[in-house]
Design a protein around this motif. Structure first.
Motif, short mmCIF file in Angstrom:
data_model
loop_
_atom_site.label_atom_id
_atom_site.label_comp_id
_atom_site.label_asym_id
_atom_site.label_seq_id
_atom_site.Cartn_x
_atom_site.Cartn_y
_atom_site.Cartn_z
N LEU A 92 -29.30 10.70 28.42
CA LEU A 92 -28.71 9.71 27.52
C LEU A 92 -27.69 10.39 26.60
N GLU A 97 -27.34 6.54 15.62
CA GLU A 97 -28.59 6.15 14.93
C GLU A 97 -29.64 7.25 15.03
N ASN A 187 -37.36 9.70 21.03
CA ASN A 187 -36.44 8.58 21.24
C ASN A 187 -36.60 8.21 22.72
N PRO A 189 -37.30 5.77 26.28
CA PRO A 189 -36.68 4.54 26.78
C PRO A 189 -37.31 3.35 26.07
N ALA A 211 -33.93 6.77 31.35
CA ALA A 211 -33.92 7.20 29.94
C ALA A 211 -33.77 6.00 29.00
N GLU A 242 -37.89 6.45 17.37
CA GLU A 242 -36.81 5.46 17.43
C GLU A 242 -37.31 4.34 18.34
N1 GLN Z 1 -29.97 2.80 21.68
C1 GLN Z 1 -29.79 2.92 23.10
C2 GLN Z 1 -28.93 1.79 23.62
O1 GLN Z 1 -28.95 0.73 23.06
C3 GLN Z 1 -31.12 2.95 23.82
C4 GLN Z 1 -31.78 4.25 23.61
C5 GLN Z 1 -33.13 4.32 24.21
O2 GLN Z 1 -33.55 3.56 25.07
N2 GLN Z 1 -33.85 5.24 23.71
O3 GLN Z 1 -28.22 1.95 24.59
#
Ligand code: GLN
Length: 280
Positions: A92, A97, A187, A189, A211, A242
């Motif tokens: 990822l 954030e 953090n 998925p 991910a 997260e």
């Molecule tokens: N914030 C990411 C997004 O919206 C997702 C991250 C995650 O799944 N940990 O693409």
């Protein structure tokens, strides 16, 4: 010959037609990358005519971006909490954030600083490396189920001179870990299948689905982590997560049932409920 400003305008128009929201900004990043200068340096040379040799590397990059390949993949790196991380299609792309998650942890754990830290699903290594850097006396254990991700994270650790304090584990969440930790972060998925289908092409077509997406409306991995981390935290330890923006009621109820205390839900930079801080 076309000037810097003319090329920027032309690229911006091309990107806008391709549906890219930050068309001008992305044009600036790519031209700066092609010229080997800082983005802000472009503003000092708007009227400079560009030679064909300077434009050639830009053309290929512009085509890739117009096909919605992420800017970070084309440039090859992203800056995260003051570290430069190489990113590619195996992990990822670290998001702003998640930098805020690091900031909040550093504020909460200023003294005494955590000595044993675990990062579950480390991906590019972003959280593990940022925390190793923020807490110079800590040992960090980074876990990932993907060997390709672990390779990427190791390379990032080496490039940032943080290899000495990081131990790598291949496996699912807490399964490969021994002992207890002052801090566990993740953090994981957390998108639902519907979120993923609605995501921008940059995410859907170029980032690893494994991910991003979890079963059970995006909650499955977070619930597993809540359960497993409970046994791997020292008394008074912190689990920092997260999450997706609609997850908190369900996760807070599960956390209370598992015996976590001092449950804190916090918002991201856009004011959306994004982080959980849970104590043992
Ligand atoms: N914030 C990411 C997004 O919206 C997702 C991250 C995650 O799944 N940990 O693409």
């Amino acid at each position: 010959m076309q000037t810097v400003l003319e090329i920027l305008k032309k690229t911006e128009g091309y990107f806008a037609k391709a549906g890219i929201a930050a068309a001008r900004l992305d044009a600036e990043w790519l031209l700066a990358h092609a010229l080997g200068c800082k983005r802000l340096d472009l503003f000092l040379q708007f009227d400079r005519p560009l030679k064909e040799a300077e434009l050639a590397p830009l053309r290929e990059m512009v085509k890739r971006r117009a096909r919605r390949e992420p800017l970070q993949h084309i440039i090859g790196h992203v800056d995260f909490c003051g570290l430069r991380l190489t990113v590619g299609s195996d992990t990822l792309i670290p998001r702003p954030e998640t930098e805020l998650l690091v900031e909040r942890i550093v504020e909460k754990l200023a003294s005494p600083p955590p000595q044993r830290i675990a990062d579950l699903g480390t991906g590019s290594g972003a959280l593990a490396l940022a925390l190793a850097s923020a807490f110079p006396s800590a040992g960090v254990h980074a876990v990932d189920a993907s060997t390709a991700a672990l390779e990427q994270a190791r390379a990032n650790a080496a490039a940032n001179h943080l290899t000495d304090r990081i131990t790598w584990h291949h496996g699912d969440w807490c399964a490969p870990l021994d002992g207890t930790f002052d801090l566990i972060v993740s953090n994981p998925p957390y998108l639902s299948q519907a979120d993923w289908e609605a995501a921008e092409p940059e995410v859907r077509l170029f980032e690893p689905r494994q991910a991003l997406v979890a079963e059970d409306e995006g909650c499955a991995d977070l619930l597993t982590i809540l359960e497993q981390a409970r046994r791997h935290l020292k008394p008074g330890g912190l689990l920092a997560l997260e999450t997706n923006i609609d997850h908190h009621p369900r996760l807070l109820a599960a956390a209370a049932k598992l015996g976590y205390t001092d449950l804190q839900a916090e918002q991201d930079c856009s004011g959306r409920p994004r982080f959980l801080f849970l104590h043992t």
